[in-house]
Design a protein around this motif. Structure first.
Motif, PDB file in Angstrom:
ATOM      1  N   MET A  52       9.761   3.441   0.373  1.00  0.00           N
ATOM      2  CA  MET A  52       9.301   5.289   0.277  1.00  0.00           C
ATOM      3  C   MET A  52       8.600   5.234  -0.247  1.00  0.00           C
ATOM      4  O   MET A  52       7.963   5.198  -1.001  1.00  0.00           O
ATOM      5  CB  MET A  52      10.794   6.322  -0.123  1.00  0.00           C
ATOM      6  N   SER A  53       7.171   6.174   0.425  1.00  0.00           N
ATOM      7  CA  SER A  53       5.883   6.138  -0.408  1.00  0.00           C
ATOM      8  C   SER A  53       5.485   7.629  -0.397  1.00  0.00           C
ATOM      9  O   SER A  53       5.471   7.757   0.611  1.00  0.00           O
ATOM     10  CB  SER A  53       4.941   4.755  -0.045  1.00  0.00           C
ATOM     11  N   ALA A  54       4.590   7.653  -1.217  1.00  0.00           N
ATOM     12  CA  ALA A  54       4.186   8.800  -0.652  1.00  0.00           C
ATOM     13  C   ALA A  54       2.752   9.120   0.132  1.00  0.00           C
ATOM     14  O   ALA A  54       2.821  10.133   0.683  1.00  0.00           O
ATOM     15  CB  ALA A  54       3.790   9.879  -1.932  1.00  0.00           C
ATOM     16  N   GLY A  55       1.869   7.943   0.072  1.00  0.00           N
ATOM     17  CA  GLY A  55       1.246   7.603   0.633  1.00  0.00           C
ATOM     18  C   GLY A  55       1.604   6.883   1.920  1.00  0.00           C
ATOM     19  O   GLY A  55       2.441   6.400   2.200  1.00  0.00           O
ATOM     20  N   PRO A  56       0.937   7.522   3.389  1.00  0.00           N
ATOM     21  CA  PRO A  56       1.208   6.937   4.398  1.00  0.00           C
ATOM     22  C   PRO A  56       1.416   5.848   4.916  1.00  0.00           C
ATOM     23  O   PRO A  56       1.933   4.748   5.375  1.00  0.00           O
ATOM     24  CB  PRO A  56       0.412   7.669   6.084  1.00  0.00           C
ATOM     25  N   ARG A  57       0.786   5.039   4.455  1.00  0.00           N
ATOM     26  CA  ARG A  57       0.328   3.356   3.836  1.00  0.00           C
ATOM     27  C   ARG A  57       0.390   2.358   2.292  1.00  0.00           C
ATOM     28  O   ARG A  57       0.468   1.294   2.103  1.00  0.00           O
ATOM     29  CB  ARG A  57      -1.127   2.833   4.142  1.00  0.00           C
ATOM     30  N   GLY A  58       1.330   3.128   1.666  1.00  0.00           N
ATOM     31  CA  GLY A  58       1.207   3.072   0.534  1.00  0.00           C
ATOM     32  C   GLY A  58       2.773   1.648   0.120  1.00  0.00           C
ATOM     33  O   GLY A  58       2.378   0.588  -0.751  1.00  0.00           O
ATOM     34  N   LEU A  59       3.811   1.276   1.113  1.00  0.00           N
ATOM     35  CA  LEU A  59       4.147   0.434   1.004  1.00  0.00           C
ATOM     36  C   LEU A  59       3.557  -0.784   2.204  1.00  0.00           C
ATOM     37  O   LEU A  59       4.509  -2.084   2.177  1.00  0.00           O
ATOM     38  CB  LEU A  59       5.535   0.839   0.999  1.00  0.00           C
ATOM     39  N   ASP A  60       2.897  -0.304   2.510  1.00  0.00           N
ATOM     40  CA  ASP A  60       1.975  -1.930   4.032  1.00  0.00           C
ATOM     41  C   ASP A  60       2.567  -3.370   3.674  1.00  0.00           C
ATOM     42  O   ASP A  60       2.065  -3.723   4.105  1.00  0.00           O
ATOM     43  CB  ASP A  60       1.126  -1.324   4.588  1.00  0.00           C
ATOM     44  N   HIS A  61       1.889  -3.259   2.137  1.00  0.00           N
ATOM     45  CA  HIS A  61       1.972  -4.578   1.212  1.00  0.00           C
ATOM     46  C   HIS A  61       2.717  -5.447   1.491  1.00  0.00           C
ATOM     47  O   HIS A  61       2.524  -6.415   0.858  1.00  0.00           O
ATOM     48  CB  HIS A  61       0.556  -4.766   0.445  1.00  0.00           C
ATOM     49  N   LEU A  62       3.670  -4.524   1.583  1.00  0.00           N
ATOM     50  CA  LEU A  62       5.914  -4.902   1.516  1.00  0.00           C
ATOM     51  C   LEU A  62       6.210  -5.647   2.776  1.00  0.00           C
ATOM     52  O   LEU A  62       7.367  -6.079   2.721  1.00  0.00           O
ATOM     53  CB  LEU A  62       6.615  -4.532   0.926  1.00  0.00           C
ATOM     54  N   VAL A  63       5.608  -4.843   3.817  1.00  0.00           N
ATOM     55  CA  VAL A  63       5.992  -5.398   4.803  1.00  0.00           C
ATOM     56  C   VAL A  63       5.736  -6.817   5.531  1.00  0.00           C
ATOM     57  O   VAL A  63       4.895  -7.295   5.355  1.00  0.00           O
ATOM     58  CB  VAL A  63       5.371  -4.521   6.295  1.00  0.00           C
ATOM     59  N   SER A  64       7.176  -7.785   5.594  1.00  0.00           N
ATOM     60  CA  SER A  64       6.179  -9.016   6.170  1.00  0.00           C
ATOM     61  C   SER A  64       7.373  -8.750   7.906  1.00  0.00           C
ATOM     62  O   SER A  64       7.201  -7.581   8.117  1.00  0.00           O
ATOM     63  CB  SER A  64       7.281 -10.037   5.949  1.00  0.00           C
ATOM     64  N   ALA A  65       7.767 -10.313   8.836  1.00  0.00           N
ATOM     65  CA  ALA A  65       8.435 -10.184   9.670  1.00  0.00           C
ATOM     66  C   ALA A  65       9.584  -9.696   9.531  1.00  0.00           C
ATOM     67  O   ALA A  65      10.223  -9.699  10.712  1.00  0.00           O
ATOM     68  CB  ALA A  65       7.868 -11.751  10.578  1.00  0.00           C
ATOM     69  N   ASP A  66      10.190 -10.170   8.429  1.00  0.00           N
ATOM     70  CA  ASP A  66      11.236  -9.793   8.559  1.00  0.00           C
ATOM     71  C   ASP A  66      11.902  -8.494   8.144  1.00  0.00           C
ATOM     72  O   ASP A  66      12.850  -7.599   8.212  1.00  0.00           O
ATOM     73  CB  ASP A  66      12.421 -11.397   7.117  1.00  0.00           C
ATOM     74  N   THR A  67      11.485  -6.487   7.901  1.00  0.00           N
ATOM     75  CA  THR A  67      11.188  -5.771   6.807  1.00  0.00           C
ATOM     76  C   THR A  67      12.097  -5.266   8.784  1.00  0.00           C
ATOM     77  O   THR A  67      11.209  -5.135   9.753  1.00  0.00           O
ATOM     78  CB  THR A  67       9.726  -5.484   7.148  1.00  0.00           C
ATOM     79  N   GLN A  68      13.106  -4.434   8.316  1.00  0.00           N
ATOM     80  CA  GLN A  68      13.074  -3.046   9.576  1.00  0.00           C
ATOM     81  C   GLN A  68      12.096  -2.067   8.789  1.00  0.00           C
ATOM     82  O   GLN A  68      12.382  -1.934   7.817  1.00  0.00           O
ATOM     83  CB  GLN A  68      14.546  -3.234   9.338  1.00  0.00           C
ATOM     84  N   VAL A  69      11.247  -1.495   9.802  1.00  0.00           N
ATOM     85  CA  VAL A  69      10.237  -0.212   9.753  1.00  0.00           C
ATOM     86  C   VAL A  69      10.940   0.761  10.835  1.00  0.00           C
ATOM     87  O   VAL A  69      11.308   0.719  11.328  1.00  0.00           O
ATOM     88  CB  VAL A  69       9.031  -0.507   9.677  1.00  0.00           C
TER      89      VAL A  69
END
Length: 60
Positions: free
Chosen positions: A1-18
């Motif tokens: 959960m992030s305040a910004g719309p792309r605030g956590l994009d750097h943590l997303v990998s191929a194994d991440t469930q979004v």
């Protein structure tokens, strides 16, 4: 959960469930139920402090 719309994009990998949940409220799951207060209330009468009087010695 992030305040910004792309605030956590750097943590997303191929194994991440979004989960895109527009307009929904997302709350993290807590496994710790924090029952400390309940156990304190249940044990409140274990020590009969209401019976203490001047004849009982005090611990310094």
């Amino acid at each position: 959960m992030s305040a910004g719309p792309r605030g956590l994009d750097h943590l997303v990998s191929a194994d991440t469930q979004v989960h895109d949940l527009p307009g929904a409220t997302a709350l993290p799951a807590f496994d710790d139920t924090h029952t400390h207060l309940i156990f304190a209330a249940l044990g409140a009468h274990d020590v009969p402090v209401h019976q203490a009087g001047p004849e009982h010695p005090r611990i310094p």
